[in-house]
Design a protein around this motif. Structure first.
Motif, PDB file in Angstrom:
ATOM      1  N   GLN A 165     -11.521  -4.440  10.045  1.00 41.31           N
ATOM      2  CA  GLN A 165     -10.686  -4.149   8.879  1.00 41.31           C
ATOM      3  C   GLN A 165     -11.058  -2.819   8.231  1.00 41.31           C
ATOM      4  O   GLN A 165     -10.187  -2.062   7.799  1.00 41.31           O
ATOM      5  N   GLU A 166     -12.368  -2.536   8.160  1.00 37.01           N
ATOM      6  CA  GLU A 166     -12.821  -1.290   7.531  1.00 37.01           C
ATOM      7  C   GLU A 166     -12.316  -0.069   8.293  1.00 37.01           C
ATOM      8  O   GLU A 166     -11.992   0.958   7.700  1.00 37.01           O
ATOM      9  N   TRP A 193       0.803  -1.233   0.000  1.00 35.84           N
ATOM     10  CA  TRP A 193       0.000   0.000   0.000  1.00 35.84           C
ATOM     11  C   TRP A 193       0.836   1.283   0.000  1.00 35.84           C
ATOM     12  O   TRP A 193       0.286   2.381  -0.030  1.00 35.84           O
ATOM     13  N   LYS A 231      -7.156  -4.442  -1.268  1.00 33.47           N
ATOM     14  CA  LYS A 231      -7.663  -3.371  -2.143  1.00 33.47           C
ATOM     15  C   LYS A 231      -6.536  -2.740  -2.954  1.00 33.47           C
ATOM     16  O   LYS A 231      -6.696  -2.478  -4.153  1.00 33.47           O
ATOM     17  N   TRP A 272      -5.332  -5.747   8.764  1.00 33.01           N
ATOM     18  CA  TRP A 272      -4.817  -4.929   7.665  1.00 33.01           C
ATOM     19  C   TRP A 272      -5.055  -5.570   6.300  1.00 33.01           C
ATOM     20  O   TRP A 272      -4.710  -4.992   5.268  1.00 33.01           O
ATOM     21  N   TYR A 294      -8.691   0.378   7.371  1.00 37.73           N
ATOM     22  CA  TYR A 294      -8.632   0.873   5.991  1.00 37.73           C
ATOM     23  C   TYR A 294      -8.976   2.363   5.930  1.00 37.73           C
ATOM     24  O   TYR A 294      -8.251   3.157   5.306  1.00 37.73           O
ATOM     25  N   LEU A 305      -6.875  -3.620   3.479  1.00 34.33           N
ATOM     26  CA  LEU A 305      -5.995  -2.607   2.877  1.00 34.33           C
ATOM     27  C   LEU A 305      -5.073  -3.251   1.843  1.00 34.33           C
ATOM     28  O   LEU A 305      -4.950  -2.772   0.712  1.00 34.33           O
TER      29      LEU A 305
END
Length: 219
Positions: free
Chosen positions: A202-203, A114, A169, A163, A206, A166
């Protein structure tokens, strides 16, 4: 005299999550202090003057720094309940090896997914997924890396699951699709209250990282 335990931490830190899980597994009451890592408290600077980083476990006024060291300390001091490291010296050494693998591989490659782009990101993604396969091989047919119960490697590794959204995505992949055995292990860990209550959604992680990226001009 009762033990006085304080944890200096930062809520999205997978390294701090390790200690939260271990303290919960052991049933240890403690004071949780969430640090502003961009504006570190005098207590943090006093307790970890060398690295000036979280997490720091403070036990009766004495600091223990670095998460894997603090994890071993928790296991040694409160050894009457939920042992994380096995009694056998060789198996203990193996557990420390795999925990070190998590720090050197999962954390580093996950971070690069990321924070980088192009070929560097592609390379990090490949390495990260390769590591998932290596860890699946080490897990074998055991319910947990610690055998039948949650162990040192499980506690060192499971926080990074917070994580994964993240990583997925930014890397455009699904760990569950590629490594279902690993996610089956995750689900077993998350059935434990000590784990599920210690890991943020997780959201939430993120959204926090995306907010920080915009704030730092990375978007």
């Amino acid at each position: 005299m009762a033990d006085e335990v304080v944890l200096l931490d930062f809520w999205p830190s997978p390294f701090g999550m390790r200690l939260r899980i271990a303290l919960a597994e052991k049933g240890i009451e403690y004071v949780y202090k969430d640090e502003d890592v961009r504006n570190k408290s005098p207590l943090l600077l006093q307790m970890n003057p060398v690295h000036k980083k979280i997490p720091v476990l403070i036990h009766n006024g004495k600091p223990v720094c670095e998460s894997l060291i603090a994890l071993q300390y928790i296991d040694e001091v409160w050894n009457d309940k939920a042992p994380l490291l096995p009694p056998d010296s060789y198996l203990r050494a193996q557990a420390r090896f795999w925990a070190d693998f998590v720090d050197k591989k999962i954390y580093e490659f996950g971070r690069k997914i990321w924070t980088t782009k192009g070929e560097e990101q592609d390379a990090a993604k490949k390495e990260f997924l390769d590591c998932m396969g290596v860890l699946e091989g080490e897990l074998g047919d055991k319910p947990f890396f610690g055998g039948e119960t949650l162990g040192f490697v499980d506690v060192a590794l499971i926080p990074f699951y917070s994580w994964f959204l993240l990583y997925e995505k930014f890397g455009n992949f699904s760990v569950e699709a590629l490594h279902p055995k690993f996610i089956a292990w995750v689900k077993r860990c998350m059935e434990k209250e000590s784990v599920s209550k210690s890991l943020p959604e997780q959201e939430k992680v993120y959204d926090f990282v995306m907010f920080m990226r915009k704030k730092l001009g990375m978007e």
